[in-house]
Design a protein around this motif. Structure first.
Motif, PDB file in Angstrom:
ATOM      1  N   UNK A   1      45.037  44.902  48.891  1.00  0.00           N
ATOM      2  CA  UNK A   1      45.334  43.755  48.027  1.00  0.00           C
ATOM      3  C   UNK A   1      44.037  43.126  47.512  1.00  0.00           C
TER       4      UNK A   1
ATOM      5  N   UNK B   1      44.121  35.704  41.933  1.00  0.00           N
ATOM      6  CA  UNK B   1      45.016  35.530  43.089  1.00  0.00           C
ATOM      7  C   UNK B   1      46.420  35.139  42.634  1.00  0.00           C
ATOM      8  N   UNK B   2      46.470  34.203  41.683  1.00  0.00           N
ATOM      9  CA  UNK B   2      47.773  33.738  41.196  1.00  0.00           C
ATOM     10  C   UNK B   2      48.545  34.875  40.535  1.00  0.00           C
ATOM     11  N   UNK B   3      47.836  35.657  39.738  1.00  0.00           N
ATOM     12  CA  UNK B   3      48.485  36.752  39.013  1.00  0.00           C
ATOM     13  C   UNK B   3      49.005  37.824  39.969  1.00  0.00           C
ATOM     14  N   UNK B   4      48.197  38.202  40.937  1.00  0.00           N
ATOM     15  CA  UNK B   4      48.619  39.219  41.905  1.00  0.00           C
ATOM     16  C   UNK B   4      49.791  38.702  42.739  1.00  0.00           C
ATOM     17  N   UNK B   5      49.714  37.446  43.166  1.00  0.00           N
ATOM     18  CA  UNK B   5      50.821  36.855  43.927  1.00  0.00           C
ATOM     19  C   UNK B   5      52.111  36.828  43.119  1.00  0.00           C
ATOM     20  N   UNK B   6      51.991  36.493  41.841  1.00  0.00           N
ATOM     21  CA  UNK B   6      53.175  36.455  40.972  1.00  0.00           C
ATOM     22  C   UNK B   6      53.787  37.849  40.842  1.00  0.00           C
TER      23      UNK B   6
ATOM     24  N   UNK C   1      38.600  33.874  39.940  1.00  0.00           N
ATOM     25  CA  UNK C   1      39.078  34.412  41.219  1.00  0.00           C
ATOM     26  C   UNK C   1      40.438  33.804  41.571  1.00  0.00           C
ATOM     27  N   UNK C   2      40.585  32.519  41.328  1.00  0.00           N
ATOM     28  CA  UNK C   2      41.859  31.844  41.591  1.00  0.00           C
ATOM     29  C   UNK C   2      42.974  32.360  40.689  1.00  0.00           C
ATOM     30  N   UNK C   3      42.658  32.580  39.432  1.00  0.00           N
ATOM     31  CA  UNK C   3      43.653  33.114  38.494  1.00  0.00           C
ATOM     32  C   UNK C   3      44.082  34.523  38.895  1.00  0.00           C
TER      33      UNK C   3
ATOM     34  N   UNK D   1      34.846  30.981  40.063  1.00  0.00           N
ATOM     35  CA  UNK D   1      35.843  30.563  41.046  1.00  0.00           C
ATOM     36  C   UNK D   1      37.222  30.427  40.408  1.00  0.00           C
ATOM     37  N   UNK D   2      37.266  29.889  39.185  1.00  0.00           N
ATOM     38  CA  UNK D   2      38.548  29.769  38.484  1.00  0.00           C
ATOM     39  C   UNK D   2      39.145  31.145  38.225  1.00  0.00           C
TER      40      UNK D   2
END
Lengths: 231, 231
Positions: free
Chosen positions: A133, A170-175, A166-168, A163-164
């Motif tokens: 992942x 994470x959000x995309x993969x989680x979605x 990286x956060x995006x 950092x933003x």
């Protein structure tokens, strides 16, 4: 359930035998669950003796770990292969998402091993999936970075910090994970529909974001573009 | 680590004692992990004897299940309480996301029990968390439905099917979980920054989506608005 290729007793190269055993194991772990899956059933499905499974793959734990690694590599390779470097960022994302959802539909047993079984049966297995992942998230972050650079050539501000991005990612993969889990359980969407849903959700969002658009808690009266710090 | 309130030997109502034991258990499960956590340590931290923990909460499994349920209810109640029905859809989402990320930062042990421990240590525990997650997804789907109705009053087409809204809710919840997992591990974002990142990702996307905007694989040459079926 018919035996996975190979006829009992026939001599085959070790690598071929191992693949057959792992095919049988992935199917059994996915359908019975890790705990209930028996080495007897796996051996029978692979058309080999149980001692041979132990000889090649040592233990149920190690066999499961080998299955997780193989499926994780297959998924990662599928997504990476789908993306052509020359494409625009949105087309790359579309290609990657389509490949991902296709994998989950075409390899339901592999997907179940990765998404359900590996994460539910203890830390060592969960860590195997987490490593894969992380690779996908890093890969997506690079895509977002490239898209931001592309968008930034036309419009320099406001910039997205690393950092933003990286956060995006994470959000995309989680979605994508969450949507894949649901649509494979509920069976209400095709892979293409799921990819389209996520493109609409993520890209029409992400795309505007990369163009400098920001949502503001202040509403339409507030400034159209605000950074995270200004909320 | 100091004992969680309550002084050993002092008689307290059963409900208070149980809460103290569960406070101690959540902290221990989160920090040691489910397997390594011992009933001795939990009892000591709660300032009670081990037999009393067994008397009240039966077994380590049942104690863990009780912890999962309590934390799941706390998270759900926190998110639901944050949302004022009178607000516009984006303000509701902002309020809910802020409450969610605040919970993960302010109750790191509770969050760890729900997000890591409960999902990693077998199906029965994973199902407890899945039930809470389903409630959150259903709640988010209702918010999206309300937002779509709001947007649809101004602009009737194209409509989002119920299935699309369920899929979007799954994507949004998955994105929030993933981002929360990452930002709490990496410690690089505040709760507010995470909520802002997700608003930018999800709302600037979702908002345009509800207004009828669709991403198209055909690019800027293609029609601006296409349904999922036309990809």
């Amino acid at each position: 359930m018919d035996a996975v290729k190979g006829v009992k007793g026939k001599r085959l190269p070790r690598a071929v035998r191992e693949e057959q055993m792992m095919d049988a194991a992935v199917r059994t772990f996915a359908r019975r669950g890790y705990r209930a899956a028996s080495m007897d059933e796996i051996a029978q499905l692979a058309g080999v003796s149980k001692p041979l499974v132990y000889l090649y793959l040592n233990s149920k734990d190690q066999l499961f770990t080998a299955c997780i690694r193989r499926e994780a590599q297959a998924l990662l390779a599928t997504v990476q292969a789908a993306i052509e470097p020359g494409l625009s960022a949105d087309r790359q994302l579309w290609a990657g998402l389509t490949a991902f959802f296709d994998y989950t539909v075409e390899s339901p047993d592999g997907w179940s091993v990765l998404h359900r079984q590996a994460r539910t049966h203890g830390e060592p297995f969960a860590l195997e999936v987490a490593a894969m992942r992380d690779e996908i998230v890093a890969f997506v972050a690079v895509l977002i970075q490239a898209a931001a650079t592309e968008a930034g050539a036309a419009r320099p501000e406001p910039e997205l910090a690393e950092r933003d991005m990286a956060g995006l990612a994470q959000a995309l993969v989680g979605a994508a994970e969450s949507l894949a889990g649901w649509m494979n359980d509920a069976g209400t969407m095709t892979a293409k529909e799921a990819a389209a849903t996520l493109m609409n959700f993520a890209w029409v969002g992400l795309g505007n974001l990369l163009e400098g658009e920001r949502w503001s808690a202040r509403g339409p009266q507030g400034p159209a573009v605000v950074g995270a710090g200004e909320f």
